[in-house]
Write a protein that holds these residues in place. Structure first.
Motif, mmCIF file in Angstrom:
data_model
loop_
_atom_site.group_PDB
_atom_site.id
_atom_site.type_symbol
_atom_site.label_atom_id
_atom_site.label_comp_id
_atom_site.label_asym_id
_atom_site.label_seq_id
_atom_site.Cartn_x
_atom_site.Cartn_y
_atom_site.Cartn_z
ATOM 1 N N PHE A 170 0.803 -1.218 0.000
ATOM 2 C CA PHE A 170 0.000 0.000 0.000
ATOM 3 C C PHE A 170 0.838 1.272 0.000
ATOM 4 O O PHE A 170 0.388 2.314 -0.488
ATOM 5 C CB PHE A 170 -0.999 -0.011 1.163
ATOM 6 N N PHE A 173 1.261 1.722 -3.653
ATOM 7 C CA PHE A 173 0.050 2.259 -4.280
ATOM 8 C C PHE A 173 -0.062 3.762 -4.023
ATOM 9 O O PHE A 173 -0.403 4.538 -4.929
ATOM 10 C CB PHE A 173 -1.209 1.577 -3.731
ATOM 11 N N SER A 188 -6.689 -2.243 -9.279
ATOM 12 C CA SER A 188 -6.397 -3.343 -8.360
ATOM 13 C C SER A 188 -6.265 -4.644 -9.133
ATOM 14 O O SER A 188 -7.103 -4.975 -9.975
ATOM 15 C CB SER A 188 -7.513 -3.472 -7.318
ATOM 16 N N ALA A 193 -7.963 -6.453 -2.076
ATOM 17 C CA ALA A 193 -7.400 -5.105 -1.939
ATOM 18 C C ALA A 193 -8.223 -4.049 -2.671
ATOM 19 O O ALA A 193 -7.912 -2.861 -2.569
ATOM 20 C CB ALA A 193 -5.962 -5.091 -2.467
ATOM 21 N N MET A 197 -7.868 -0.006 -2.010
ATOM 22 C CA MET A 197 -7.159 0.657 -3.108
ATOM 23 C C MET A 197 -8.022 1.742 -3.746
ATOM 24 O O MET A 197 -7.532 2.816 -4.093
ATOM 25 C CB MET A 197 -6.720 -0.361 -4.159
ATOM 26 N N ALA A 202 -7.586 4.253 -6.655
ATOM 27 C CA ALA A 202 -7.654 3.312 -7.776
ATOM 28 C C ALA A 202 -9.014 3.425 -8.466
ATOM 29 O O ALA A 202 -10.006 3.835 -7.846
ATOM 30 C CB ALA A 202 -7.427 1.883 -7.296
#
Length: 294
Positions: A170, A173, A188, A193, A197, A202
C-alpha cells in the motif's frame, strides 16, 4: 480510457476433459459476465492459463471472444512474457479488432533491473497499436515494478495508460497515486485489496472471483466509486472467504470449480502443471457458496 474504469474480469479459459478449449463454456461465461454487469473483460491474462496455450489457441480464443462479445463490452488482451523480442513481435502482429488495450505482465523469471523493466515496456510501447496497461505481480514474476519506474513509463510513453497492481504494497500504491499523471489508471489486481485501493484512488479492479460472482464485484466497485464504503464493506466481507478458497490451490483451479458448480462451465479441467482442487477444498468451496448472496 474511461471505459477501463470500473469492474473488469480476468477470464478463465474453460477446457474440455480432453484438454481442448471448450468454446461453448467460454461463450456461456462471456454472456454471464455481460448479463451480470461487468464493465470490461481481460482475455488471456494469467487467470486464462495463457502460459499453457499454444500460439494458435491464443489467436483462436482472442478472435472467438471478440466475435462473441461483438462490441457489447470493452476487451483487453493479455500479451506479456520474459522474452522482450518475442513479445514485441506478438504485440506488433496482434489482430486488435475488437480490443481496446493490452495488459502486459512484467518479465518473470529473468529478474530484470528497473532499467531492464523500463526498456522492456518501452520496446513494446514503440510497436503497439493499442494502449498498454502494465501488470505488476511480484509474487509470480520474482521482480517488482517500482513506482518510480511505472511513473517514468507513464510520462515517457504516451500509450502506457495504467498499471494493474498486485504487489500488495500500500505504500507503493500511495506513491503511484501521488506521482502519476492525472489520466494514468491505478487498477487493483488483487480482489481483497480492491476496496482499500479505491479509497486511495484506484479506478477499479481486474478480478478473478468476478468470473463466478460478477454482479457482486461490479456492485462493490460501483459503490466504492460513488463513495459508499459502508455498503461496499458488506459485499467485500462476503467475498473474502470464497476468494481465499479460489487461490488456496493456485489460480484458476478454485474459481473453475465454483463456475462448474454454478453450471456456467462444463468442466473444471486445468492444464498441467496445474491440477483441479482436492476434495477438502471442494467441500469448503461448496459450503461457502451456500452462504454467498447472489
Amino acid at each position: 480510457m474511461n471505459e477501463l474504469r470500473g469492474a473488469g474480469v480476468a477470464l478463465i479459459t474453460p477446457f474440455n476433459m480432453d484438454g481442448t478449449v471448450d468454446y461453448g463454456s467460454l461463450g456461456n461465461l462471456i454472456d454471464y459476465q455481460i448479463k451480470e454487469g461487468m464493465d470490461y473483460l481481460v482475455v488471456l491474462g494469467t487467470t486464462g492459463e495463457t502460459a499453457t496455450l499454444t500460439a494458435d489457441e491464443r489467436k483462436q480464443v482472442w478472435e472467438y471472444t471478440a466475435e462473441r462479445v461483438s462490441g457489447r463490452l470493452p476487451l483487453i488482451a493479455g500479451i506479456g512474457g520474459n522474452n522482450t523480442q518475442e513479445i514485441v513481435k506478438q504485440v506488433d502482429q496482434f489482430n486488435h479488432h475488437g480490443y481496446c488495450a493490452i495488459l502486459s505482465v512484467s518479465p518473470y523469471y529473468n529478474k530484470p533491473t528497473q532499467e531492464g523493466i523500463y526498456q522492456h515496456y518501452k520496446a513494446i510501447s514503440a510497436v503497439s497499436k493499442l494502449p498498454i496497461i502494465l501488470y505488476n505481480v511480484p509474487g509470480r514474476t520474482g521482480s517488482n515494478i517500482l513506482p518510480s519506474t511505472a511513473i517514468r513509463l507513464a510520462k515517457d510513453c504516451s500509450n502506457i495508460i495504467g498499471i494493474k497492481e498486485a504487489s500488495g504494497n500500500f505504500a507503493q500504491f500511495s506513491e503511484i497515486i501521488r506521482d502519476k499523471p492525472n489520466e494514468f489508471l491505478l487498477i487493483s489486481g488483487d480482489d481483497p485489496a480492491t476496496l482499500p485501493m479505491m479509497a486511495l484512488g484506484a479506478v477499479g479492479v481486474i478480478s478473478v472471483v468476478g468470473n463466478a460472482y460478477p454482479k457482486n464485484v461490479a456492485t462493490l466497485v460501483k459503490l466504492c466509486a460513488d463513495g459508499n464504503y459502508v455498503t461496499a464493506r458488506k459485499i467485500h466481507g462476503t467475498l473474502l472467504k470464497i476468494t481465499d478458497l479460489c487461490f488456496v490451490e493456485s489460480n484458476p483451479c478454485g474459481v473453475k470449480y465454483v463456475l462448474k458448480k454454478q453450471g456456467i462451465i462444463e468442466s473444471d479441467a486445468v492444464r498441467l502443471p496445474l491440477v483441479p482442487v482436492g476434495s477438502q477444498t471442494r467441500e469448503a468451496i461448496e459450503k461457502e457458496m451456500e452462504i454467498i448472496p447472489n
